[in-house]
Design an enzyme around this catalytic site. Structure first.
Site, PDB file in Angstrom:
ATOM      1  N   CYS A  22      -6.897   2.921  12.921  1.00  0.00           N
ATOM      2  CA  CYS A  22      -6.358   2.090  13.992  1.00  0.00           C
ATOM      3  C   CYS A  22      -7.086   0.746  13.973  1.00  0.00           C
ATOM      4  CB  CYS A  22      -6.589   2.841  15.300  1.00  0.00           C
ATOM      5  SG  CYS A  22      -6.393   1.820  16.767  1.00  0.00           S
ATOM      6  N   HIS A  69     -15.011   2.250  -1.449  1.00  0.00           N
ATOM      7  CA  HIS A  69     -13.939   1.332  -1.058  1.00  0.00           C
ATOM      8  C   HIS A  69     -12.860   2.005  -0.218  1.00  0.00           C
ATOM      9  CE1 HIS A  69     -15.074  -1.510  -4.662  1.00  0.00           C
ATOM     10  NE2 HIS A  69     -15.938  -1.566  -3.672  1.00  0.00           N
ATOM     11  N   ARG A  94       1.655   1.813  -3.526  1.00  0.00           N
ATOM     12  CA  ARG A  94       0.499   2.354  -4.273  1.00  0.00           C
ATOM     13  C   ARG A  94       0.232   3.814  -3.893  1.00  0.00           C
ATOM     14  NH1 ARG A  94      -4.516  -1.309  -3.777  1.00  0.00           N
ATOM     15  NH2 ARG A  94      -5.392   0.355  -5.028  1.00  0.00           N
ATOM     16  N   ASN A 136     -16.582   3.247 -21.512  1.00  0.00           N
ATOM     17  CA  ASN A 136     -15.550   2.225 -21.295  1.00  0.00           C
ATOM     18  C   ASN A 136     -15.020   1.813 -22.667  1.00  0.00           C
ATOM     19  OD1 ASN A 136     -14.159  -0.255 -20.565  1.00  0.00           O
ATOM     20  ND2 ASN A 136     -15.356  -0.239 -18.679  1.00  0.00           N
ATOM     21  N   TYR A 144       0.830  -1.212   0.000  1.00  0.00           N
ATOM     22  CA  TYR A 144       0.000   0.000   0.000  1.00  0.00           C
ATOM     23  C   TYR A 144       0.864   1.262   0.000  1.00  0.00           C
ATOM     24  CZ  TYR A 144      -4.391  -2.395   0.000  1.00  0.00           C
ATOM     25  OH  TYR A 144      -5.451  -3.146  -0.412  1.00  0.00           O
TER      26      TYR A 144
HETATM   27  P1  OAD Z   1     -11.162  -2.971 -13.145  1.00  0.00           P
HETATM   28  O1  OAD Z   1      -9.679  -3.046 -13.298  1.00  0.00           O
HETATM   29  O2  OAD Z   1     -11.904  -4.216 -12.842  1.00  0.00           O
HETATM   30  O3  OAD Z   1     -11.811  -2.366 -14.468  1.00  0.00           O
HETATM   31  C1  OAD Z   1     -11.319  -1.198 -15.062  1.00  0.00           C
HETATM   32  C2  OAD Z   1     -12.207  -0.884 -16.245  1.00  0.00           C
HETATM   33  O4  OAD Z   1     -11.767   0.339 -16.793  1.00  0.00           O
HETATM   34  C3  OAD Z   1     -12.159  -1.915 -17.380  1.00  0.00           C
HETATM   35  O5  OAD Z   1     -13.482  -2.261 -17.760  1.00  0.00           O
HETATM   36  C4  OAD Z   1     -11.435  -1.182 -18.504  1.00  0.00           C
HETATM   37  O6  OAD Z   1     -11.924  -1.559 -19.801  1.00  0.00           O
HETATM   38  C5  OAD Z   1     -11.793   0.253 -18.194  1.00  0.00           C
HETATM   39  N1  OAD Z   1     -10.852   1.264 -18.718  1.00  0.00           N
HETATM   40  C6  OAD Z   1      -9.521   1.143 -18.971  1.00  0.00           C
HETATM   41  N2  OAD Z   1      -9.025   2.291 -19.416  1.00  0.00           N
HETATM   42  C7  OAD Z   1     -10.046   3.185 -19.453  1.00  0.00           C
HETATM   43  C8  OAD Z   1     -10.164   4.546 -19.829  1.00  0.00           C
HETATM   44  N3  OAD Z   1      -9.113   5.265 -20.274  1.00  0.00           N
HETATM   45  N4  OAD Z   1     -11.382   5.135 -19.736  1.00  0.00           N
HETATM   46  C9  OAD Z   1     -12.459   4.433 -19.293  1.00  0.00           C
HETATM   47  N5  OAD Z   1     -12.399   3.144 -18.930  1.00  0.00           N
HETATM   48  C10 OAD Z   1     -11.213   2.526 -19.001  1.00  0.00           C
HETATM   49  O7  OAD Z   1     -11.448  -1.823 -12.049  1.00  0.00           O
HETATM   50  P2  OAD Z   1     -12.768  -1.574 -11.209  1.00  0.00           P
HETATM   51  O8  OAD Z   1     -13.979  -1.861 -12.005  1.00  0.00           O
HETATM   52  O9  OAD Z   1     -12.624  -0.221 -10.615  1.00  0.00           O
HETATM   53  O10 OAD Z   1     -11.879  -3.266  -5.164  1.00  0.00           O
HETATM   54  O11 OAD Z   1     -12.624  -2.657 -10.071  1.00  0.00           O
HETATM   55  C11 OAD Z   1     -13.587  -2.721  -9.067  1.00  0.00           C
HETATM   56  C12 OAD Z   1     -12.949  -3.115  -7.764  1.00  0.00           C
HETATM   57  O12 OAD Z   1     -12.212  -4.332  -7.921  1.00  0.00           O
HETATM   58  C13 OAD Z   1     -11.915  -2.126  -7.253  1.00  0.00           C
HETATM   59  O13 OAD Z   1     -12.486  -1.031  -6.558  1.00  0.00           O
HETATM   60  C14 OAD Z   1     -11.091  -2.985  -6.340  1.00  0.00           C
HETATM   61  C15 OAD Z   1     -10.940  -4.200  -7.219  1.00  0.00           C
HETATM   62  O14 OAD Z   1     -10.683  -5.399  -6.556  1.00  0.00           O
HETATM   63  C16 OAD Z   1     -11.318  -3.262  -3.959  1.00  0.00           C
HETATM   64  O15 OAD Z   1     -10.139  -3.037  -3.797  1.00  0.00           O
HETATM   65  C17 OAD Z   1     -12.274  -3.524  -2.849  1.00  0.00           C
END
Ligand code: OAD
Length: 251
Positions: A130, A122, A74, A215, A71
């Protein structure tokens, strides 16, 4: 850069008529800021790291130093990133229309772009809490290689939601209310795979809101959304917001 094709005119008409907006963002909106997404085949965090070793309470109990340092890495990545035109378009939208901005991202880039109210489903990587009391602790020594002790007896952990943990109740409640109240629900840069966040656009659809996905790739939501716009958030979101804002400036 080639000019974008115009938005479909039924979309523009509805964007201009709508008054209440909600937006759900995911990692894709920050991709153009250089923050890796989770599920991209080569570069995604979950292609390179195993979530069960880094993003669960069990992982933190087993190897707190490993989780803490992942982390910390990140946090450095997002600190070096800057908001992009997609983030800024949502600031602009909120200046012209009531907008509830809901994000799954922990990177704080919406707030850094200028969005004042962000519903964080999230958590936020720039906060720690803590483990004993749940109280938010700030600041802390980023140089630590293991979780620093908290003033209240526990240690510090990132204030983010890990796999197997519940989402913050108030944030989820607010997000659901916005999904049920809005006329337009924008779904930007999320794979729409992770629940309960992925249920929000479905709830909006149920009550008759117009759902617009942005997307570059298809997702499980694409076939159900009223409009699924293929392309980058940094290009399409300013175009979508301009359609609303132009209508406001015309009175
Ligand atoms: P993902 O990595 O699952 O999906 C990212 C999405 O962004 C994909 O559908 C890509 O096609 C799209 N993408 C990529 N580049 C882009 C751009 N320039 N413009 C628009 N879209 C684009 O990420 P999340 O959906 O955010 O949870 O993932 C959901 C959760 O899964 C996260 O919050 C995290 C992860 O595990 C936790 O950490 C609890």
């Amino acid at each position: 850069m080639d000019a974008l094709p115009p938005l479909p005119s039924p979309l523009v008409t509805q964007l201009q008529r709508a008054r209440r907006f909600a937006a759900l963002t995911g990692a894709g909106i920050s991709a153009e800021s250089g923050v890796p997404t989770f599920r991209a085949a080569q570069t995604g965090l979950w292609a390179r790291y195993r979530p069960e070793e880094l993003a669960t309470p069990e992982a933190f109990d087993r190897d707190p130093a490993l989780v803490w340092s992942w982390y910390a890495w990140r946090r450095q990545l997002v600190a070096a990133a800057t908001p992009n035109p997609g983030h800024r378009a949502l600031v602009d939208l909120a200046n012209h229309r009531p907008l509830t901005l809901i994000t799954q991202n922990v990177d704080d880039l919406h707030r850094r772009a200028g969005s004042e109210e962000v519903v964080e489903l999230h958590g936020n990587i720039n906060r720690c809490r803590c483990t004993a009391t749940g109280r938010v602790v700030a600041p802390w020594d980023e140089g630590e290689t293991a979780p620093p002790p908290s003033p209240w007896g526990g240690v510090l952990r990132p204030d983010v939601v890990w796999f197997g943990e519940a989402l913050p109740e108030a944030a989820l409640e607010k997000a659901l209310q916005a999904a049920l109240d809005c006329e337009v629900f924008l779904v930007v840069g999320t794979s729409a795979l992770v629940y309960p966040a992925a249920a929000l656009p479905l709830a909006a659809l149920e009550v008759g809101a117009m759902v617009v996905e942005i997307n570059p790739e298809a997702t499980p939501l694409s076939d159900r959304a009223h409009f699924s716009l293929r392309g980058a958030a940094g290009e399409l979101l300013p175009q979508v917001v301009a359609a609303c804002v132009d209508a406001s400036s015309q009175g």
